[in-house]
Enzyme design. Structure first.
Site, short mmCIF file in Angstrom:
data_model
loop_
_atom_site.label_atom_id
_atom_site.label_comp_id
_atom_site.label_asym_id
_atom_site.label_seq_id
_atom_site.Cartn_x
_atom_site.Cartn_y
_atom_site.Cartn_z
N LYS A 84 -35.48 -1.82 -12.79
CA LYS A 84 -35.48 -2.79 -13.89
C LYS A 84 -36.75 -2.63 -14.74
O LYS A 84 -37.82 -2.28 -14.23
CB LYS A 84 -35.40 -4.20 -13.29
CG LYS A 84 -35.25 -5.34 -14.29
CD LYS A 84 -35.09 -6.64 -13.53
CE LYS A 84 -34.95 -7.84 -14.47
NZ LYS A 84 -34.73 -9.09 -13.70
N ILE B 242 -34.89 -14.75 -10.50
CA ILE B 242 -35.58 -16.04 -10.53
C ILE B 242 -34.61 -17.19 -10.79
O ILE B 242 -35.01 -18.34 -10.81
CB ILE B 242 -36.72 -16.05 -11.56
CG1 ILE B 242 -37.68 -17.22 -11.32
CG2 ILE B 242 -36.17 -16.07 -12.99
CD1 ILE B 242 -38.92 -17.20 -12.16
N GLY B 243 -33.33 -16.88 -10.99
CA GLY B 243 -32.36 -17.94 -11.19
C GLY B 243 -30.95 -17.44 -10.97
O GLY B 243 -29.97 -18.13 -11.24
N GLY B 244 -30.89 -16.17 -10.48
CA GLY B 244 -29.61 -15.52 -10.31
C GLY B 244 -29.62 -14.13 -10.92
O GLY B 244 -28.58 -13.49 -11.09
N SER B 245 -30.81 -13.64 -11.27
CA SER B 245 -30.94 -12.44 -12.11
C SER B 245 -30.53 -11.14 -11.45
O SER B 245 -30.33 -10.14 -12.14
CB SER B 245 -32.38 -12.31 -12.62
OG SER B 245 -32.72 -13.41 -13.41
N SER C 103 -31.02 -11.50 -15.42
CA SER C 103 -31.77 -10.63 -16.31
C SER C 103 -31.76 -9.15 -15.90
O SER C 103 -32.24 -8.30 -16.65
CB SER C 103 -33.23 -11.11 -16.40
OG SER C 103 -33.86 -11.09 -15.14
N SER C 104 -31.25 -8.84 -14.70
CA SER C 104 -31.15 -7.43 -14.30
C SER C 104 -29.86 -6.82 -14.82
O SER C 104 -29.15 -6.11 -14.11
CB SER C 104 -31.22 -7.32 -12.77
OG SER C 104 -32.32 -8.03 -12.25
#
Length: 587
Positions: free
Chosen positions: A151, A247-250, A226-227
């Site tokens: 990433k 950090i939230g499901g990334s 985000s990934s």
């Protein structure tokens, strides 16, 4: 009149005309501000152009290298190499059936093809060819000869870790991150960096530097974030193993949207040293680095490789706990908690169906399924997650967006972030009677009012963690099965629907390891049922959610597997069991 003509009206021998002087000063200041604004945007534009040029140069050089290799090695069976699982690929590399050169160039070639369709890469790491020449010295490594995508925010010496924001451009890493160092020590070859949403704090995947990434199953859909670049590249067949952050499901959201497996370990099980972030210092909702792969065994092999003495020496803050292979391979029946609807965000029809089908398969295999629910979820989402994330009133995130345009995927999301605290409170009071969930969220964006308030919030997070774990123990659970966000959203909807994150972000708040396994695809019946979707609240977010996931027939659907902190191997073992049962069902 020219602005400077105002100065002619000033009689310096008489009483000063302060009105004229102040007007002239204001005009001059305005002109200066306009110039500085223009100059700043021009500098940002130049930075973006340099980044794009670096990307294009790396892609062109990689393409030339692949062409040269293919001409000199026409016997390479690229399709066979790309079809192998990570475990089988690793076995053939170690056994000498395949050469690292053949595997490496096969994956680079596929990556270039996938990137042309999906725009998932930010830069090919040309230094990986130098590493390939010396790869024989790492033949004992668990990932010997395996090409790995990373990433964008994972540090690699000499390259930017942009997080999709302009202020982090032209700041190349002075050394490799710990994760990259350990991957190299284990014989892996990090060869490409992948795209992310602007600031990372979104589950879409677009930014003003590298543009928008598309879903490998449907270009009208987002790959998640985000990934998201990792999800798109692996889902498109361009990588066999990738590293992301969550950090939230990334990690989990792109894995779900792109039909692959992804694992968020307990925070700090893997080192974060040398990685970049736009929310460093925020401690309420924890970030975690983890692997993404085509199957669960690939995730486990990566974790086993990374959890080694070399990582523990490089980063002594990481607990020196090697991978427990015995726990991962255990086959005793499990006591599994489950829920289909968390009460905050109603799952889509395909999400609910996937969970029910998984529950039935697990029960038929001899496991015990027990109803479970997260206590006080609305309170946790508003007072712990959102208020914790917004502890500084969103100032840190907004500061990272300065100096350039805001990506369309993020514009709606950040509108309330920049409002004055008083305005947020007033809007919350006005909205709450009509849309309670939206009003409560607006109030939470005020963040902490003082350091004392922030410490109290941290204490509340700890108390909530123990409250959930007490309920877990009362139910005598080993692991937890829950829905996973999906199917993939239409572009630009994630920024309008942070409410849907309740299925993933709660396990960042609780610091529970969690992973996703694809189990099904959206059916025509799911789409028909979606037409009648009302949600739990019937508010604006529920209406937007239906629009976000519509048109998903044929897209992958996953379930989420969860365990208690530091029981990462047990979580992976549960994931592998789910994967095995669905594979056997499809035979």
């Amino acid at each position: 009149m020219d602005r400077m003509d105002n100065f002619d009206q000033v009689n310096f021998g008489a009483e000063p005309n302060w009105t004229v002087i102040l007007t002239a000063t204001a005009c001059g200041t305005g002109a200066l501000m306009l110039f500085l604004n223009w100059f700043g945007h021009k500098q940002s534009w130049k930075k973006i152009q340099r980044a794009k040029a670096r990307k294009e140069t790396s892609l062109q050089r990689a393409e030339l290298a692949v062409l040269q290799f293919n001409e000199s090695h026409p016997e390479t069976d690229t399709s066979l190499i790309l079809s192998l699982s990570l475990a089988e690929l690793s076995k053939q590399l170690k056994g000498g059936t395949l050469t690292p050169e053949a595997v490496f160039h096969s994956y680079v070639e596929k990556t270039l093809e996938v990137n042309r369709r999906l725009n998932c890469c930010t830069e090919v790491l040309l230094e990986s060819w130098d590493q390939l020449e010396d790869i024989g010295s790492h033949k004992d490594g668990l990932l010997y000869g395996v090409p790995v995508s990373i990433k964008d925010n994972i540090g690699y010496k000499g390259h930017d870790s942009t997080c999709g924001v302009i202020c982090k451009l032209d700041l190349p890493a002075t050394g490799d991150s710990v994760l990259v160092e350990v991957l190299k020590r284990q014989g892996a070859i990090p060869f490409v960096k992948t795209n992310v949403p602007q600031s990372l704090l979104s589950y879409d995947c677009g930014n003003p530097i590298y543009g928008l990434t598309l879903n490998p199953h449907n270009p009208q859909k987002t790959p998640g974030g985000s990934s998201g670049g990792e999800g798109a590249l692996i889902g498109g067949g361009g990588s066999v193993l990738g590293m992301g952050s969550d950090i939230g499901g990334s990690i989990r959201i792109p894995s779900s949207f792109c039909g692959i497996c992804g694992f968020k370990p307990t925070a700090n099980r893997l080192s974060s040293r040398g990685a970049s972030s736009c929310s460093r210092g925020q401690k309420s909702v924890l970030s975690s680095f983890g692997p993404m792969a085509r199957d669960v065994d690939g995730l486990a092999l990566c974790m086993q490789a990374l959890l080694c003495d070399h990582m523990f020496r490089l980063d002594p803050t990481v607990p020196p706990i090697p991978f427990n292979q015995q726990v991962y391979q255990h086959s005793k029946p499990l006591r599994i908690g489950y829920y289909e609807n968390d009460g905050y965000a109603m799952p889509s029809p395909s999400m609910g169906r996937a969970l029910r089908e998984t529950k039935a398969l697990l029960e038929s295999a001899g496991h015990t399924l027990v109803p479970f629910s997260l206590p006080r979820l609305s309170y946790a989402m508003h007072e712990l997650v959102l208020r914790g994330f917004s502890g500084d009133g969103c100032a840190t995130m907004l500061s990272n967006l300065k100096g350039g345009p805001v990506d369309p995927s993020l514009r709606v999301q950040i509108i309330p972030y920049g409002l004055p605290r008083t305005v947020k409170k007033i809007l919350s009071i006005l909205i709450k009677p009509i849309f309670p969930r939206i009003g409560a969220s607006m109030e939470s964006l005020c963040g902490a009012s003082s350091v004392q308030d922030l410490w109290r919030q941290h204490a509340d997070v700890e108390d909530y963690m123990h409250e959930v774990m007490a309920e877990w123990r009362r139910c005598e659970l080993d692991v937890l099965l829950c829905p996973m966000m999906g199917p993939a959203y239409n572009h630009n909807y994630p920024g309008k629907l942070t409410s849907a994150l309740s299925y993933t972000i709660m396990y960042n708040l609780l610091n529970f390891p969690a992973g996703v396994v694809p189990v099904s695809t959206v059916t025509a019946e799911d789409e028909e049922e979606l037409r009648h979707y009302k949600g739990n609240y019937g508010d604006l977010w529920d209406k937007l959610y239906r629009k976000a996931v519509t048109g998903g027939e044929g897209l992958p659907v996953a379930v989420q597997c969860v365990a208690l902190p530091w029981q990462d191997e047990l979580c992976l073992r549960f994931m592998r069991e789910v994967e095995r049962l669905f594979r056997e069902m499809k035979k």
